[in-house]
Design a protein around this motif. Sequence first.
Motif, mmCIF file in Angstrom:
data_model
loop_
_atom_site.group_PDB
_atom_site.id
_atom_site.type_symbol
_atom_site.label_atom_id
_atom_site.label_comp_id
_atom_site.label_asym_id
_atom_site.label_seq_id
_atom_site.Cartn_x
_atom_site.Cartn_y
_atom_site.Cartn_z
ATOM 1 N N GLN A 49 25.268 13.706 -29.877
ATOM 2 C CA GLN A 49 24.560 12.423 -29.709
ATOM 3 C C GLN A 49 23.567 12.496 -28.551
ATOM 4 O O GLN A 49 22.464 11.962 -28.616
ATOM 5 C CB GLN A 49 25.540 11.275 -29.475
ATOM 6 N N THR A 64 18.590 18.999 -35.821
ATOM 7 C CA THR A 64 18.544 17.544 -35.799
ATOM 8 C C THR A 64 19.885 16.905 -36.138
ATOM 9 O O THR A 64 19.992 15.695 -36.195
ATOM 10 C CB THR A 64 17.512 17.026 -36.808
ATOM 11 N N GLY A 65 20.888 17.736 -36.358
ATOM 12 C CA GLY A 65 22.214 17.173 -36.588
ATOM 13 C C GLY A 65 22.486 16.793 -38.026
ATOM 14 O O GLY A 65 23.503 16.170 -38.329
ATOM 15 N N LEU A 66 21.597 17.147 -38.957
ATOM 16 C CA LEU A 66 21.850 16.815 -40.360
ATOM 17 C C LEU A 66 22.934 17.711 -40.931
ATOM 18 O O LEU A 66 23.674 17.320 -41.826
ATOM 19 C CB LEU A 66 20.574 16.979 -41.192
ATOM 20 N N TYR A 117 12.504 13.245 -34.910
ATOM 21 C CA TYR A 117 12.425 14.074 -36.111
ATOM 22 C C TYR A 117 11.599 13.376 -37.178
ATOM 23 O O TYR A 117 11.809 12.208 -37.475
ATOM 24 C CB TYR A 117 13.861 14.345 -36.594
ATOM 25 N N LYS A 146 20.577 14.300 -29.734
ATOM 26 C CA LYS A 146 19.761 13.542 -30.682
ATOM 27 C C LYS A 146 18.858 12.543 -29.956
ATOM 28 O O LYS A 146 17.768 12.228 -30.430
ATOM 29 C CB LYS A 146 20.670 12.808 -31.670
ATOM 30 N N LYS A 147 19.333 12.048 -28.789
ATOM 31 C CA LYS A 147 18.518 11.101 -28.031
ATOM 32 C C LYS A 147 17.219 11.746 -27.556
ATOM 33 O O LYS A 147 16.217 11.075 -27.366
ATOM 34 C CB LYS A 147 19.281 10.602 -26.809
ATOM 35 N N GLN A 149 24.857 -0.566 -32.060
ATOM 36 C CA GLN A 149 24.308 0.164 -33.212
ATOM 37 C C GLN A 149 24.927 -0.331 -34.512
ATOM 38 O O GLN A 149 24.235 -0.520 -35.510
ATOM 39 C CB GLN A 149 24.575 1.654 -33.055
ATOM 40 N N LEU A 174 19.772 8.084 -40.657
ATOM 41 C CA LEU A 174 20.792 7.790 -39.642
ATOM 42 C C LEU A 174 21.277 9.031 -38.903
ATOM 43 O O LEU A 174 21.511 8.979 -37.702
ATOM 44 C CB LEU A 174 21.975 7.060 -40.288
ATOM 45 N N LEU A 175 21.424 10.136 -39.593
ATOM 46 C CA LEU A 175 22.010 11.299 -38.926
ATOM 47 C C LEU A 175 21.187 11.863 -37.759
ATOM 48 O O LEU A 175 21.768 12.288 -36.772
ATOM 49 C CB LEU A 175 22.301 12.405 -39.947
ATOM 50 N N PRO A 176 19.859 11.904 -37.836
ATOM 51 C CA PRO A 176 19.127 12.455 -36.687
ATOM 52 C C PRO A 176 19.125 11.523 -35.476
ATOM 53 O O PRO A 176 18.674 11.913 -34.417
ATOM 54 C CB PRO A 176 17.689 12.611 -37.213
ATOM 55 N N ARG A 177 19.596 10.287 -35.642
ATOM 56 C CA ARG A 177 19.623 9.365 -34.495
ATOM 57 C C ARG A 177 20.938 9.525 -33.746
ATOM 58 O O ARG A 177 21.943 9.942 -34.329
ATOM 59 C CB ARG A 177 19.493 7.913 -34.972
ATOM 60 N N PRO A 178 20.930 9.135 -32.483
ATOM 61 C CA PRO A 178 22.166 9.303 -31.707
ATOM 62 C C PRO A 178 23.242 8.287 -32.088
ATOM 63 O O PRO A 178 23.580 7.408 -31.320
ATOM 64 C CB PRO A 178 21.697 9.104 -30.267
ATOM 65 N N VAL A 179 23.752 8.400 -33.297
ATOM 66 C CA VAL A 179 24.818 7.514 -33.758
ATOM 67 C C VAL A 179 26.044 8.396 -33.960
ATOM 68 O O VAL A 179 25.961 9.401 -34.657
ATOM 69 C CB VAL A 179 24.434 6.874 -35.112
ATOM 70 N N ASN A 180 27.157 8.044 -33.329
ATOM 71 C CA ASN A 180 28.305 8.932 -33.490
ATOM 72 C C ASN A 180 29.027 8.723 -34.822
ATOM 73 O O ASN A 180 28.833 7.719 -35.506
ATOM 74 C CB ASN A 180 29.266 8.841 -32.296
ATOM 75 N N ASP A 181 29.842 9.697 -35.172
ATOM 76 C CA ASP A 181 30.480 9.698 -36.485
ATOM 77 C C ASP A 181 31.317 8.447 -36.724
ATOM 78 O O ASP A 181 31.346 7.902 -37.805
ATOM 79 C CB ASP A 181 31.382 10.933 -36.624
ATOM 80 N N LYS A 190 16.378 0.482 -32.171
ATOM 81 C CA LYS A 190 17.632 -0.045 -31.644
ATOM 82 C C LYS A 190 18.758 0.954 -31.766
ATOM 83 O O LYS A 190 19.703 0.945 -30.965
ATOM 84 C CB LYS A 190 17.963 -1.369 -32.320
ATOM 85 N N LEU A 191 18.680 1.817 -32.770
ATOM 86 C CA LEU A 191 19.693 2.876 -32.855
ATOM 87 C C LEU A 191 19.575 3.817 -31.663
ATOM 88 O O LEU A 191 20.545 4.426 -31.238
ATOM 89 C CB LEU A 191 19.541 3.670 -34.159
ATOM 90 N N TYR A 192 18.352 3.919 -31.112
ATOM 91 C CA TYR A 192 18.180 4.721 -29.908
ATOM 92 C C TYR A 192 18.520 3.909 -28.665
ATOM 93 O O TYR A 192 18.365 4.381 -27.545
ATOM 94 C CB TYR A 192 16.729 5.219 -29.795
#
Lengths: 566, 257
Positions: free
Chosen positions: B75, B53-55, B83, B78-79, A25, A121-128, B105-107
């Motif tokens: 995480q 959604t984690g915002l 959203y 979020k997968k 990522q 970026l935040l709604p995607r599964p990217v960790n902090d 790719k982020l997914y």
Amino acid sequence: MDKILLKLVSLFMPVLEKTGVDTEQLYHILKVKLLIDGRRPSAMFAGRRKATATSGKATTSWAVSLVTLLMGAFLGAVLFIFQMPLVGQTVYFSMFMVLMSLTLITDFTTVLLDVRDQYILLPRPVNDRTLAVSRIMHISIYVFRLAFLQALPGIVMIGIMDGWLAIPVFIVQIIQITFLSILLVNIVYLVLMKLVSPQKFKDIISYFQIAFSIVIFGTYYLLPRLINVSVLAKIDLLHYTWSYFIPPVWIAALNEVLIHPDRANIVTSLMAIVGVTVPLAGLWLVAKVLAPGFNRSLAVAATSDGNSSAPVTPGIVRKSRFNIVGKIANLIASDPVENAGFRITWKLAARIREFKIKVYPAFAYVPIYFLYFSLNGKGSVNDRVTTLQHNRGYIFLIYLSTFILSAILQHISFSEKYKPAWVYYALPITHPGKILSGMFKAVVTLYYFPYCVVLGAVSIAIWGPAVINDLILAFFVGLTYGILMALFMVKGLPFSKPVLVKQSGGRIITSLLITGFIAAIGFGHYFLAKWETLIWALAVLAIIIYCIMLYYYKRQTWENIELEEF
Amino acid sequence: MSDTPLIQIRNLSKSYGAKLVLKNLSLDIYPGQVIGYIGPNGAGKSTTVKILTGLIPEFNGEVIVDGISLQHDPQEIKKRIGYVPENAELYDVLTPMEYLDFVGKLYGMEEELLTARAMKLLSAFGLGNNLNDRMDTFSKGMKQKVLLISGIIHNPQIIILDEPLSGLDANAVIMIKELIMRLSQEGKTIFYCSHMMDVVEKVSDRILLINKGEIIADGTFESLKQNHADTLERVFAKLTGRNETDSETDAIINAFD
């Protein structure tokens, strides 16, 4: 270049992976960020970038790189000018630091304050951790590229001057000064964030951009004239105690100690040590203390859209200010349509950021030009200043300030957000000339008149009250020039047109003709200035001419205005 | 429809300073449901969505999605979520293909699958001729379509749509409405936020009405109708205390006197 940098970053990937970063990522975030950077026009070229933005092509990052390299070459030349120990390098590193900090602040702020990241970026599964590392890496790559390009010519030059051994030392010095710049920028950011709201923050950054243009312009024109290079080159910096406390001196000391050990003494060695340790300490401070707080305030700034309980400004204060503008407007432009034109121009001109960035530097250009031309000549600086006082330079000064008028008028009808101007076309306006004259009056009242008052006051202080008639004449000739410019050059209503790719050639010739005409009047004025009564008479004549022209300007119809398609 | 809820929200509260935006919200959402989430401006709709959604990472209460706690492993959640945000935020200097490649790719999607799916989706949405054009030249509707695709590209279980129809033309609106039905038949759970009552009325299995941080109505359109009024618009007006519209319009008309 980006690909090489990405490869470089990839070398760290295995290490980062262990600390919980999703390297896959990270790689893609960085790749996209660099791609976006490459396509986003640089703020440094704010004035010129519009052309490429509208044509849909990016300012090639090559052009930006080339300019940075050129700047670096200019800087590098400094190293040759000064032969005394420390001086050359001190000047070099001071300028390097200023240039780098200003570029970082003006150019990179948009990247830092990109709110879209929150949504993308935040709604995607990217960790902090990945997010934080990607941010740091992105900034590092940006800074590294900038430092590298800016320093490259200097590296070559120092190699020629001090032998190849100086090159590695120089690279270390560059890294140190870069760290110091980062520290400086961080402090500026933090102070600003503490003092102002996020919305104001962007406004303040635009003032940095304005300052940036002025600094570049001013140094280019004035510095070579003001400092006597031969004197400065022989200066002994260590003679002055204050120089011990200037960071670039410490950095310069490193070269002194390692490359010219015969010239160094205990003080230089101490400074060299400070020069190595302080930037490292500074970087540690940024990483451990300043950056976390910074990130927190950034996050607050980004998520607080709409929900922020912005303190409501007391209505009374706002109202009183509104009234002053309103009263001036009613006094100068009494016709309702003209009044509307006046007020809208007044407010938009004072609030639209891109307009300010383009126009405000012009205010500083006038005195710079004036000094440049007046000081242009033989003899010492002092001699030239005394001659200036004895001739009639003030006339020149006032005529020169028409430059502001033309700078404003050139930009007044353009805006990136031109769409709201549909109101002009949708509403039943029979005499668009009234809006134009309101616009012209607002420009004059808001910018030209106060500016001339200041210049006039300065002139009276230097040359005495006898210059008043000249000032009045010059002011009204300037206004007439403004009307002519507005009549022939401004074909749109205020802020109603998209920023153009380029102006047609015919316009430039017209503009040159008008300017030449006014210049001729100015020279005539200069030669007639001896006869005071004549000047008074001419001043009255100029006022009458101006009023007549304004009357005709107000009668412009829709045929004279280039319509924009929506 | 299974018995275990896919999304469980327990006593969810959120405050900005002294202002309490969400007051002890509790909800169960089951797989395959299409939830219409409505409420007046400032009622706490966006805040709920942003938490889901984690915002907004900081909140009080508990949110469990598919048995996973949001505080515990955001995480992983979020997968499972796609959203589509309200304000069309995307990097518009990129082309749709570049943007979707990035998001996919982020997914963690494989390039081959990703490219093929992005092309198929873009063509299906009528953007087949704009695959490699910069999005800064796009109209609002075109950007909205790309945004929609970026929300479903990883084939998520849960799709959260915040005002997804803005800027779309009538044909596209019909298509999206149909798409929502089809996706729900495929077993997707859809969380639909909007101010357009007529659309919400048609697509939702279950309607949630939020006002001042609290859920004040929860049920199918039919059940809401029986209790209150005949259209969702009226239900909305009645429950959010706006039934004196007559006096408001009176005031407007009288302002001309």
